[in-house]
Design a protein around this motif. Structure first.
Motif, PDB file in Angstrom:
ATOM      1  N   THR A  31       1.072  -1.155  -0.161  1.00 26.68           N
ATOM      2  CA  THR A  31       0.004  -0.024   0.049  1.00 26.68           C
ATOM      3  C   THR A  31       0.838   1.072  -0.035  1.00 26.68           C
ATOM      4  N   ARG A  32       0.331   2.450  -0.099  1.00 30.18           N
ATOM      5  CA  ARG A  32       1.102   3.730  -0.145  1.00 30.18           C
ATOM      6  C   ARG A  32       2.002   3.825   1.167  1.00 30.18           C
ATOM      7  N   LEU A  33       1.258   3.545   2.252  1.00 33.69           N
ATOM      8  CA  LEU A  33       1.982   4.030   3.594  1.00 33.69           C
ATOM      9  C   LEU A  33       2.141   2.826   4.691  1.00 33.69           C
ATOM     10  N   SER A  34       1.153   1.856   4.554  1.00 33.07           N
ATOM     11  CA  SER A  34       1.027   1.129   5.759  1.00 33.07           C
ATOM     12  C   SER A  34       1.572  -0.415   5.763  1.00 33.07           C
ATOM     13  N   HIS A  35       1.373  -1.084   4.760  1.00 31.03           N
ATOM     14  CA  HIS A  35       1.467  -2.470   4.395  1.00 31.03           C
ATOM     15  C   HIS A  35       2.465  -2.823   3.343  1.00 31.03           C
ATOM     16  N   PRO A  36       3.096  -3.940   3.335  1.00 31.90           N
ATOM     17  CA  PRO A  36       3.396  -4.683   4.460  1.00 31.90           C
ATOM     18  C   PRO A  36       4.179  -4.065   5.719  1.00 31.90           C
ATOM     19  N   ARG A  37       4.412  -4.684   6.713  1.00 33.44           N
ATOM     20  CA  ARG A  37       5.283  -4.013   7.869  1.00 33.44           C
ATOM     21  C   ARG A  37       6.403  -4.769   8.201  1.00 33.44           C
ATOM     22  N   PRO A  38       7.555  -4.285   8.214  1.00 32.95           N
ATOM     23  CA  PRO A  38       7.995  -2.968   7.752  1.00 32.95           C
ATOM     24  C   PRO A  38       7.621  -2.514   6.276  1.00 32.95           C
ATOM     25  N   HIS A  39       7.353  -1.245   6.120  1.00 32.52           N
ATOM     26  CA  HIS A  39       7.085  -0.875   4.658  1.00 32.52           C
ATOM     27  C   HIS A  39       8.546  -0.911   3.820  1.00 32.52           C
ATOM     28  N   PRO A  40       8.361  -1.417   2.600  1.00 32.29           N
ATOM     29  CA  PRO A  40       9.471  -1.504   1.617  1.00 32.29           C
ATOM     30  C   PRO A  40      10.296   0.033   1.551  1.00 32.29           C
ATOM     31  N   ARG A  41       9.412   0.831   1.590  1.00 29.21           N
ATOM     32  CA  ARG A  41      10.041   2.472   1.293  1.00 29.21           C
ATOM     33  C   ARG A  41      11.100   2.605   2.305  1.00 29.21           C
ATOM     34  N   GLY A  42      11.207   2.094   3.411  1.00 33.28           N
ATOM     35  CA  GLY A  42      12.106   2.352   4.395  1.00 33.28           C
ATOM     36  C   GLY A  42      13.392   1.588   4.269  1.00 33.28           C
ATOM     37  N   ALA A  45       8.933   2.126  -4.624  1.00 35.65           N
ATOM     38  CA  ALA A  45       8.487   2.166  -3.439  1.00 35.65           C
ATOM     39  C   ALA A  45       8.983   3.540  -2.834  1.00 35.65           C
ATOM     40  N   SER A  46      10.092   4.057  -3.315  1.00 34.79           N
ATOM     41  CA  SER A  46      10.432   5.337  -2.613  1.00 34.79           C
ATOM     42  C   SER A  46       9.469   6.208  -2.907  1.00 34.79           C
ATOM     43  N   GLU A  47       9.495   7.311  -1.745  1.00 33.55           N
ATOM     44  CA  GLU A  47       8.725   8.447  -1.856  1.00 33.55           C
ATOM     45  C   GLU A  47       8.957   9.474  -3.144  1.00 33.55           C
ATOM     46  N   PRO A  48       8.125  10.089  -3.668  1.00 33.37           N
ATOM     47  CA  PRO A  48       8.498  10.861  -4.729  1.00 33.37           C
ATOM     48  C   PRO A  48       9.418  11.990  -4.417  1.00 33.37           C
ATOM     49  N   SER A  49      10.331  12.611  -5.152  1.00 29.10           N
ATOM     50  CA  SER A  49      11.378  13.619  -4.740  1.00 29.10           C
ATOM     51  C   SER A  49      10.683  14.790  -4.157  1.00 29.10           C
ATOM     52  N   GLY A  50      11.051  15.417  -3.210  1.00 26.86           N
ATOM     53  CA  GLY A  50      10.322  16.635  -2.612  1.00 26.86           C
ATOM     54  C   GLY A  50       9.283  16.512  -2.026  1.00 26.86           C
ATOM     55  N   GLY A 110       7.461  11.852   3.246  1.00 28.12           N
ATOM     56  CA  GLY A 110       6.216  11.727   4.216  1.00 28.12           C
ATOM     57  C   GLY A 110       4.836  11.188   3.462  1.00 28.12           C
ATOM     58  N   THR A 111       4.690  11.311   2.180  1.00 29.02           N
ATOM     59  CA  THR A 111       3.666  10.929   1.515  1.00 29.02           C
ATOM     60  C   THR A 111       3.504   9.614   1.032  1.00 29.02           C
ATOM     61  N   GLY A 112       4.652   8.731   1.227  1.00 29.99           N
ATOM     62  CA  GLY A 112       4.381   7.319   0.981  1.00 29.99           C
ATOM     63  C   GLY A 112       4.795   7.109  -0.358  1.00 29.99           C
ATOM     64  N   SER A 113       4.982   5.735  -0.699  1.00 29.12           N
ATOM     65  CA  SER A 113       5.489   5.168  -2.105  1.00 29.12           C
ATOM     66  C   SER A 113       4.708   5.917  -2.991  1.00 29.12           C
ATOM     67  N   SER A 114       5.865   6.234  -4.103  1.00 22.43           N
ATOM     68  CA  SER A 114       5.317   6.775  -5.322  1.00 22.43           C
ATOM     69  C   SER A 114       4.151   5.910  -6.121  1.00 22.43           C
ATOM     70  N   LYS A 115       4.662   4.726  -6.075  1.00 23.29           N
ATOM     71  CA  LYS A 115       3.796   3.371  -6.902  1.00 23.29           C
ATOM     72  C   LYS A 115       3.410   2.472  -5.888  1.00 23.29           C
ATOM     73  N   PHE A 116       1.961   2.026  -5.986  1.00 25.27           N
ATOM     74  CA  PHE A 116       1.608   0.891  -5.191  1.00 25.27           C
ATOM     75  C   PHE A 116       0.475   0.240  -5.987  1.00 25.27           C
ATOM     76  N   VAL A 145      -5.190   6.787   8.554  1.00 25.31           N
ATOM     77  CA  VAL A 145      -4.511   7.915   8.548  1.00 25.31           C
ATOM     78  C   VAL A 145      -3.650   8.358   7.412  1.00 25.31           C
ATOM     79  N   GLY A 146      -3.743   9.260   6.714  1.00 28.37           N
ATOM     80  CA  GLY A 146      -3.133   9.419   5.533  1.00 28.37           C
ATOM     81  C   GLY A 146      -1.834  10.327   5.815  1.00 28.37           C
ATOM     82  N   ALA A 147      -1.012  10.516   4.753  1.00 31.95           N
ATOM     83  CA  ALA A 147       0.034  11.604   4.954  1.00 31.95           C
ATOM     84  C   ALA A 147      -0.415  13.013   5.223  1.00 31.95           C
ATOM     85  N   VAL A 148      -1.696  13.363   4.851  1.00 39.71           N
ATOM     86  CA  VAL A 148      -2.123  14.537   4.869  1.00 39.71           C
ATOM     87  C   VAL A 148      -3.477  14.487   5.672  1.00 39.71           C
TER      88      VAL A 148
END
Length: 517
Positions: A173-184, A192-197, A200-206, A462-465
């Motif tokens: 998912t964008r923010l929460s699953h699986p745990r730990p999230h692959p963006r970390g 899985a990385s967050e968009p540049s700039g 806190g918004t979560g993965s760019s693709k999911f 709970v979203g990033a915003v």
């Protein structure tokens, strides 16, 4: 493999009475093709809006080609006895599965292609506070599991676990699953990385919304002991590569046909870089960026970006060879003669497309322990670099054109206005009995989903915003937002435009599209 085959086929173990195919995976393919969400792709933009000329791919013809290429890759892999042990260990590679996944992978693409995806994501997160926002891949899974009604259960298409897993290019998912999230992860998977700039918004693709977490778990269960939670299945990897191949080759073919992809600028870019590669390599990044519009500079920027992101495979000698091959076959061959609709021109396009597709497919391999940014099915090194250069040509000489940007800005305004108009209609208590029935159904569905999540795992809401929903009123607001986004995402380009005209009073023609209302 018997037990795994049964698990892969669940949630069902066979076909229903309404299926024509005996194989559950072939029945999956048939259900996707019979879906109205699949039919609508014929009216959805691939890169530029469908013009009716028949020269441009739309999302439907793109999906058909992805399915065709994916099946060809799978058949080649399983025909090689040397690969059988690896494929067995990883869960198998069925041509029917990858074909069905290829057909289904773009079901969630909204009107106006990737531009529509960006607009709906921004509105979903910032206007409605949806924790996931919008993502075309996740919307595709939502359609086949939830919002389509073509399966025996009346909810989703009731596809097998294998096909649903094969649709998951980005199984998180964008923010929460699986745990730990692959963006970390220190070296996150591709997408899985967050968009540049946008920290806190979560993965760019999911590929999964929180509303489909149960479907994610169920589809991935047969692979739990074989693959990391964030890793694609073999069949998803095949479909993903097929999508890349179709994008890299067939979109270039399109823009050659309509005269957008011109010989001179492409020749200048590739030729200048080949002739001055050592000189360009000495320049600092800032100067390169300042001169990016000059021939050769953008290609050098690409080479450096590949070194930063894909050090596991990038190689300067292979990059040079890829540029030379693309220059020879695209610039010095295909683009030298403008497309005029003649038999000769059609044959030249056919040779280019068939030759490149065969070359890329022939370079496939299967690995048990791939780098994080790759799947278990890999392009050969030479072919990987060639795909990067082909995609660069597409981006540099098609996607960045000002005339395309002009149309896309208008399309962004159209979608934004449509979402606001539907939101206002939903909020009008005097009109509650006259809302489109499908929109009402989507609100009820989303309200039920979010209420269940609030009771079982409220952290997913709970979203990033924004803040978590407050009580029943907050849940209903989320549900309305999700419903509007689902509704708009299911329209064709022309339906979106016509619906806004009707809602804005710009047309007196009665509405007669039953799929919309």
């Amino acid at each position: 493999m018997g037990d795994l085959a049964e698990q892969r086929a669940s949630r069902r173990y066979g076909t229903s009475a309404g299926d024509l195919a005996a194989s559950p995976f072939r029945a999956d393919r048939d259900r996707v093709v019979a879906s109205p969400f699949f039919a609508r792709l014929g009216g959805v933009t691939q890169v530029v809006s469908v013009s009716g000329s028949g020269l441009l791919h739309n999302r439907l013809t793109h999906s058909l080609k992805v399915a065709q290429v994916a099946r060809a890759i799978a058949e080649r892999l399983i025909a090689d006895p040397r690969l059988a042990p690896e494929l067995d260990k990883l869960g198998g590679c069925d041509p029917d599965v990858v074909e069905a996944a290829g057909l289904a992978h773009d079901l969630g693409h909204p009107p106006f292609g990737h531009l529509g995806e960006q607009v709906l994501d921004r509105l979903a997160r910032h206007r409605f506070g949806l924790p996931d926002g919008f993502e075309g891949n996740a919307q595709s899974l939502r359609i086949v599991t939830t919002t389509d009604t073509g399966g025996p259960s009346g909810k989703g298409l009731d596809l097998t676990a294998a096909v649903r897993a094969a649709m998951l290019k980005y199984p998180w998912t964008r923010l929460s699953h699986p745990r730990p999230h692959p963006r970390g992860m220190d070296d996150p998977p591709r997408g899985a990385s967050e968009p540049s700039g946008e920290k806190g918004t979560g993965s760019s693709k999911f590929s999964v919304y929180v509303t489909e977490l149960d479907d994610l778990a169920q589809a991935r269960a047969p692979f739990a002991a074989r693959l990391a939670p964030w890793q694609q299945t073999v069949e998803a990897s095949v479909m993903d590569i097929a999508d890349d191949i179709a994008y890299a080759i067939h979109d270039l073919e399109d823009f050659h046909r309509i005269g957008v992809l011109q010989h001179a600028p492409v020749a200048a870019e590739l030729g200048r870089w080949v002739g001055a590669a050592l000189e360009l390599a000495e320049l600092d990044d800032q100067l390169l960026a300042q001169r990016a519009r000059r021939p050769g500079y953008s290609l050098e920027i690409l080479r450096r970006r590949l070194h930063r992101r894909d050090s596991w495979i990038v190689n300067d000698e292979a990059f040079v060879a890829a540029v030379r091959r693309v220059r020879a076959e695209l610039v010095d061959n295909l683009l030298t003669t403008p497309f005029d609709g003649s038999v000769e021109a059609e044959q030249a396009v056919g040779r280019f497309s068939a030759g490149w597709t065969a070359r890329l497919i022939d370079g496939m391999s299967v690995v048990l322990d791939p780098p994080n940014r790759a799947g278990h099915v890999l392009l050969g090194s030479a072919q990987w670099h060639e795909v990067q250069v082909l995609k660069f040509v597409h981006r540099r000489f098609v996607l960045l054109r000002p005339d395309l940007a002009l149309h896309q800005r208008g399309q962004a305004r159209l979608l934004t206005a449509l979402v606001r108009a539907l939101e206002q209609w939903l909020a009008d208590r005097y009109e509650s009995d006259r809302l489109p029935r499908r929109l009402q159904d989507l609100v009820g569905l989303a309200e039920e989903e979010y209420s269940e999540l609030a009771a079982t795992d409220s952290s997913t809401l709970v979203g990033a915003v924004g803040e978590p929903p407050q009580g029943e009123a907050g849940i209903r607001e989320l549900a309305r937002g999700r419903a509007v986004i689902d509704f708009v995402a299911s329209l064709t380009d022309s339906q979106a435009s016509s619906l806004l005209d009707a809602l804005s009073g710009r047309t007196a023609q009665p509405w007669s599209d039953a799929f919309v209302l």
